[in-house]
Design a protein around this motif. Structure first.
Motif, PDB file in Angstrom:
ATOM      1  N   ASN A 158       9.936   4.254  35.074  1.00 40.99           N
ATOM      2  CA  ASN A 158       8.924   3.374  35.443  1.00 40.99           C
ATOM      3  C   ASN A 158       9.545   1.973  35.750  1.00 40.99           C
ATOM      4  N   PRO A 202       4.462  10.160  34.346  1.00 39.84           N
ATOM      5  CA  PRO A 202       3.442   9.496  33.800  1.00 39.84           C
ATOM      6  C   PRO A 202       3.719   7.925  33.819  1.00 39.84           C
ATOM      7  N   LYS A 203       2.770   7.219  34.307  1.00 37.77           N
ATOM      8  CA  LYS A 203       2.904   5.689  34.109  1.00 37.77           C
ATOM      9  C   LYS A 203       3.055   5.244  32.823  1.00 37.77           C
ATOM     10  N   ASN A 204       3.641   4.402  32.343  1.00 38.40           N
ATOM     11  CA  ASN A 204       3.919   3.836  31.099  1.00 38.40           C
ATOM     12  C   ASN A 204       3.537   2.451  31.093  1.00 38.40           C
ATOM     13  N   ILE A 205       3.160   1.848  30.202  1.00 41.35           N
ATOM     14  CA  ILE A 205       2.717   0.295  30.060  1.00 41.35           C
ATOM     15  C   ILE A 205       3.818  -0.014  29.153  1.00 41.35           C
ATOM     16  N   LEU A 206       5.075  -0.834  29.587  1.00 42.91           N
ATOM     17  CA  LEU A 206       5.941  -1.460  28.646  1.00 42.91           C
ATOM     18  C   LEU A 206       5.624  -2.609  27.981  1.00 42.91           C
TER      19      LEU A 206
END
Length: 199
Positions: free
Chosen positions: A2, A14-18
């Motif tokens: 990502n 999946p898109k992860n919020i870091l």
């Protein structure tokens, strides 16, 4: 993936919020003092670390006299422990120092200043570790148990079991009566080194 906008053909990622801040300086745990002592003794004495289990870090191997690395077990008898015998637990020190010059193995329990009593209770539980590892691989060496603290002040040195305190401000407090000689010598060597290099 990502972070670098990498796509893998045929795979849905999946898109992860870091988090904004992934890493930060440790400023409160007992590992502050055990890691400091580990480095102090490694660089400013003839002693060496033969085992480390710094809080929250990966457990190290026990280093024998001939340099062999041994995995330290958690139980004296795993099957007996699984059947409910809690006395089979091998309580582990946070740091073990080999001091050939003074014929001493030093078992160190690190704690935050506010938890000094927990550290004092913990060092009383090192019998199995000493029997299975130190007495077996370092026969004839004297064993010394001590508690080292992070935070607090010199009042912590009133406990005979406490030998060293690293304050939050970076001051080094050492018990002249209860500290191993290697702690005193390494601390003196560190202070002498910076006094010479400061001028």
């Amino acid at each position: 993936n990502n972070l670098l906008s990498i796509d893998l053909q045929g795979l849905h990622l999946p898109k992860n919020i870091l988090p904004n801040q992934y890493w930060s300086y440790e400023m409160s745990g007992e590992k502050m003092v055990t890691i400091f002592l580990d480095l102090l003794l490694e660089y400013f004495s003839n002693g060496s670390s033969i085992y480390s289990n710094h809080a929250g870090a990966e457990r190290g191997y026990f280093l024998t006299k001939n340099g062999k690395k041994i995995t330290v077990e958690k139980y004296q008898n795993r099957d007996a422990y699984k059947k409910g015998d809690k006395s089979q637990i091998i309580n582990l020190p946070d740091l073990v120092i080999r001091d050939d010059e003074n014929n001493q193995i030093i078992n160190i329990e690190g704690e935050q200043f506010k938890n000094a009593n927990a550290g004092i209770k913990q060092i009383k539980l090192f019998d199995a570790f000493e029997k299975f590892y130190i007495e077996n691989f370092y026969p004839g060496m004297n064993i010394f148990r001590t508690v080292v603290l992070f935070g607090g002040d010199s009042s912590g040195l009133n406990n005979i079991e406490v030998s060293f305190i690293l304050t939050r401000k970076g001051e080094l407090l050492i018990s002249m009566e209860n500290s191993p000689k290697i702690f005193k010598n390494a601390t003196k060597n560190l202070l002498d080194f910076y006094a010479v290099n400061k001028s």
